[in-house]
Design a protein around this motif. Sequence first.
Motif, PDB file in Angstrom:
ATOM      1  N   ILE A 218       0.934  -1.370   0.061  1.00  0.00           N
ATOM      2  CA  ILE A 218       0.118  -0.231  -0.083  1.00  0.00           C
ATOM      3  C   ILE A 218       1.401   1.481   0.207  1.00  0.00           C
ATOM      4  CG2 ILE A 218      -1.597   1.347   1.476  1.00  0.00           C
ATOM      5  CD1 ILE A 218      -3.129  -1.115   2.446  1.00  0.00           C
TER       6      ILE A 218
ATOM      7  N   ALA B 298      -6.894   3.477   0.085  1.00  0.00           N
ATOM      8  CA  ALA B 298      -5.593   2.427   1.015  1.00  0.00           C
ATOM      9  C   ALA B 298      -6.384   1.813  -0.022  1.00  0.00           C
ATOM     10  CB  ALA B 298      -5.405   1.984   1.837  1.00  0.00           C
TER      11      ALA B 298
ATOM     12  N   ALA C 177      -4.390   1.812  -3.824  1.00  0.00           N
ATOM     13  CA  ALA C 177      -3.167   0.385  -3.847  1.00  0.00           C
ATOM     14  C   ALA C 177      -3.418  -0.017  -4.852  1.00  0.00           C
ATOM     15  CB  ALA C 177      -2.743   0.069  -3.102  1.00  0.00           C
TER      16      ALA C 177
ATOM     17  N   ILE D  82      -8.735  -4.359   3.272  1.00  0.00           N
ATOM     18  CA  ILE D  82      -7.979  -3.744   4.278  1.00  0.00           C
ATOM     19  C   ILE D  82      -8.156  -3.133   6.180  1.00  0.00           C
ATOM     20  CG2 ILE D  82      -6.919  -1.832   3.801  1.00  0.00           C
ATOM     21  CD1 ILE D  82      -6.959  -1.494   1.307  1.00  0.00           C
TER      22      ILE D  82
END
Length: 198
Positions: A36, A85, A88, A123
Amino acid sequence: MPDDVGQVIAPWMQTASGRAFDLLTPRPAQVSLDDIAHALARIARFSGHTPEVWSVAAHSRLVTRIVAQRSSDRELRLAALLHDAHEAYLGDMTRPVKEALAWLDPGARETWRLLEQRIQGAIHHAFGLPAFLPVAWSDAIHHADACALHVEGIMFMTPFARPWHPLPVPDCPVPALEPCSPAEEARLFATLLRDLLP
């Protein structure tokens, strides 16, 4: 990606660390802090239309700092750092592009949102956060995100070619924005993320 005739493999991607990440059924075990940090530090905000590269990792750290000025809650600050995130694994679809999708096909935007939610949920689980954040947290992060966009727009995108959507003016001091190299930004992001973990 077909492997043999008649066999279809669900969409997946390979990450910087060499992991296979399933896009439709992501699992927390496939999530890597370093993947990430690496990716977000190399994804440019504003589709790269800035004088210097301002990364999603840098933006995420800025949002976290704005949230931290109002709250010392570690989990809220962690959620703020991770709010983008999923990018990513998906890249950064800018707000204007999402709006264009909604104009052309509202269903397409909802499909994209579902994909984001699946990945963001994995995540969150990987880092000990609830898949769906409390409303108060989401509101605080959304406000900080909008404040960060206001500051970033003024620093990197002025003069504005057309008026932007109204954005909140930060009601607390905002640190100076200092772009740095992708390697350094990845290090700063990863360090802050580790500091915020239990």
